[in-house]
Scaffold this active site. Structure first.
Site, mmCIF file in Angstrom:
data_model
loop_
_atom_site.group_PDB
_atom_site.id
_atom_site.type_symbol
_atom_site.label_atom_id
_atom_site.label_comp_id
_atom_site.label_asym_id
_atom_site.label_seq_id
_atom_site.Cartn_x
_atom_site.Cartn_y
_atom_site.Cartn_z
ATOM 1 N N ARG A 1 8.381 3.987 -2.039
ATOM 2 C CA ARG A 1 7.610 5.007 -1.398
ATOM 3 C C ARG A 1 9.294 6.359 -1.072
ATOM 4 O O ARG A 1 10.319 5.534 -1.656
ATOM 5 C CB ARG A 1 8.144 4.515 0.046
ATOM 6 C CG ARG A 1 7.081 3.424 0.187
ATOM 7 C CD ARG A 1 6.956 2.673 1.584
ATOM 8 N NE ARG A 1 6.673 1.257 1.637
ATOM 9 C CZ ARG A 1 5.971 1.080 2.843
ATOM 10 N NH1 ARG A 1 6.333 0.901 3.570
ATOM 11 N NH2 ARG A 1 4.691 -0.597 2.252
ATOM 12 N N ARG B 1 15.995 0.986 4.131
ATOM 13 C CA ARG B 1 14.843 1.790 3.992
ATOM 14 C C ARG B 1 15.067 2.384 2.780
ATOM 15 O O ARG B 1 16.641 3.575 2.102
ATOM 16 C CB ARG B 1 15.401 3.130 4.800
ATOM 17 C CG ARG B 1 13.778 4.152 4.597
ATOM 18 C CD ARG B 1 14.067 5.264 6.135
ATOM 19 N NE ARG B 1 14.342 4.216 7.255
ATOM 20 C CZ ARG B 1 12.770 4.196 7.792
ATOM 21 N NH1 ARG B 1 11.703 4.891 7.292
ATOM 22 N NH2 ARG B 1 12.546 3.688 8.852
ATOM 23 N N ARG C 1 14.080 -6.339 3.385
ATOM 24 C CA ARG C 1 14.802 -6.664 5.017
ATOM 25 C C ARG C 1 15.740 -8.394 5.317
ATOM 26 O O ARG C 1 16.600 -8.238 6.394
ATOM 27 C CB ARG C 1 14.159 -5.516 6.266
ATOM 28 C CG ARG C 1 13.314 -4.955 6.033
ATOM 29 C CD ARG C 1 12.748 -4.045 7.029
ATOM 30 N NE ARG C 1 12.837 -2.329 6.161
ATOM 31 C CZ ARG C 1 12.030 -0.979 7.416
ATOM 32 N NH1 ARG C 1 11.800 -1.612 8.365
ATOM 33 N NH2 ARG C 1 12.226 0.282 6.451
#
Length: 427
Positions: free
Chosen positions: A267, A282, A396
């Site tokens: 991403r 992230r 995560r």
RNA sequence: GGAGAGGUGGCAGAGUGGUCGAAUGCGUCCGACUUGAAAUCGGAUGUCCCAAAAGGACCGUGGGUUCGAAUCCCACCCUCUCCGCCA
């Protein structure tokens, strides 16, 4: 994609439901273009019918012995040419209108479910339940953020990753890499035991696939694109797995399909500069185990609840405290009609962070991807419902383990269920 | 990268200018026979648009030729086979 017929027939309801999301969607234009298109289509198909007739009668006359160059045939030819000229004007208009309608529809998100709570943004999401308070670390204040723990142990390396690629990448070293692998295997083992079929799909996907699952055309800037080919790096296994059955007619008896898929996800995180700049939260590339279901419409709500439970089972197995949030209409993803997020406890920041998102897309993706099923003996086809949920985001999960299983002396315990995979009790 | 073959209905596979939305087989559905089933026999069976009838669209995609294209021409995409290279 919303059903054009439904928009036409229940305009006010659709508009009102869409408005619950906030934002502006141009339904009146769709209706207007649709009306124009249908008018043209009416005329066009009449002309087409005449043209077909002429074609047939020319053939018949010749077969019956008429002179192919004679006046009778020539007259028909002349009329045929005139009809064709008219068609030549209408066809491009109709095609253009259809393209415009399609373009608008592809940019309109799914309708929220009746049961999705209203709200303007994430601040109005609704907590559904919490789990694992007894597993909360005792002295949170003393705990370090996971990146400090990981870098201190030499199992996470961000600096060298920036050299290899950019910022927002990580290299996992030694037992860190092994922990990642253990988590992947643990999750897949659990899901396959519960009836999910494991899939390793292509990680590069074409434009049609991204359009079908809803990432394109609106969110092009979120994906990495391969310039020389019609290929993109998949942002989630949801994309390739949706497209497993694109343009297929399934039989009712073979449904439901339950898949689980481990893939890296890519991403661009455009527009999130400055957020979560440190650590594993992230990244441009992360691993994820995804669950995905193709189901019959009448079962999709139950299947959704079961999907959330399957994601929760992973967190419970790892004894990581979490809460379940239902997203409000303003925070709902593009293709979803209803979404539950699982948020894991991160002691260093004292917050719950999203670790899984479980969505029911209803028939929205199935329309875009043209995935239908047929009831044996019944006429016609229906669109399937599709559901997806992370089970779980691996990076995560590792972050949560490094924080929640951290000991005062800086060591990190291995969650019990992972010990057989890692052959050790401490990292 | 070089050479060749091919993309047709749920699947397999015929079809090289009109009578083709498309033979045939398999599958599926209905019926007959049977105590039941299998086998056999008879019939039905693509998708999409339009409220529906009528009508229209669809034989990889997009153009072209023609009164008429699954069929001829052009471009593109994809698949397969052989050779080369290679995890």
């Amino acid at each position: 994609m919303l059903d054009l017929k439904t928009i036409r027939q229940n305009f006010d309801t659709v508009q009102a439901t869409l408005n619950r999301r906030g934002g502006n969607y141009d339904l009146p234009t769709v209706i207007d273009l649709d009306q124009q298109q249908r008018e043209i289509e009416g005329t066009r198909s009449q002309l087409q019918a005449r043209s077909n007739e002429i074609g047939k009668s020319v053939g018949q006359k010749i077969r019956e012995g008429a002179d192919p160059k004679g006046p009778e045939v020539a007259a028909l030819r002349e009329e045929g040419n005139q009809v064709k000229a008219q068609l030549g004007e209408l066809e491009p208009q109709e095609r253009e209108l259809k393209a415009q309608i399609e373009a608008i529809l592809l940019g309109i998100p799914n309708l929220p479910s009746e049961t999705t709570p209203d709200g303007k943004d994430e601040s109005e999401n609704v907590e559904v339940r919490r789990w694992g308070d007894e597993h909360l670390p005792k002295d949170s204040a003393a705990l370090k953020p996971h990146w400090e723990v990981g870098e201190g142990m030499g199992i996470l390396n961000f600096e060298r990753s920036a050299k290899i690629a950019q910022s927002r990448f990580v290299a996992l070293m030694g037992v860190g890499a092994a922990l990642e692998r253990a988590l992947i295997t643990y999750m897949l083992d659990r899901h396959t035991r519960h009836g999910y079929t494991e899939v390793i799909p292509p990680y590069l996907v074409n434009t049609a696939s991204l359009t079908a699952s809803g990432q394109l055309p609106k969110f092009a800037e979120e994906s990495f694109q391969c310039k020389n080919d019609d290929l993109w790096l998949s942002p989630t296994a949801e994309v390739p797995v949706t497209n497993l059955h694109r343009d297929e007619i399934l039989t009712a008896a073979e449904l439901p399909f339950h898949y689980c898929s481990f893939t890296p996800c890519f991403r661009r995180e455009a527009g999130s500069y400055g957020r979560d700049t440190r650590g594993l939260i992230r990244l441009h590339q992360f691993n994820k185990v995804e669950m995905y279901k193709f189901v019959r419409p009448e079962t999709s709500e139950d299947e959704h609840q079961a999907l959330v439970k399957d994601a929760e089972a992973i967190l419970q197995g790892l004894k990581l405290p979490y809460r379940v949030i239902e997203l409000c209409t303003g925070d709902l993803g593009f293709s979803a009609n209803k979404t539950y997020d699982l948020e894991v406890w991160m002691p260093s920041s004292g917050t719950y962070r999203e670790i899984s998102s479980c969505s029911n897309c209803g028939d929205y993706q199935a329309r875009r991807a043209n995935i239908r099923f047929k009831e044996t003996g019944k006429k016609g086809t229906q669109f399937v419902h599709t559901l997806n949920g992370s089970g779980l985001a691996i990076g995560r999960t590792m972050a949560a383990i490094l924080e929640n299983y951290q000991q005062p002396d800086g060591s990190v315990q291995v969650p019990e269920v992972l010990q057989p995979y890692l052959n050790r009790e401490w990292l």
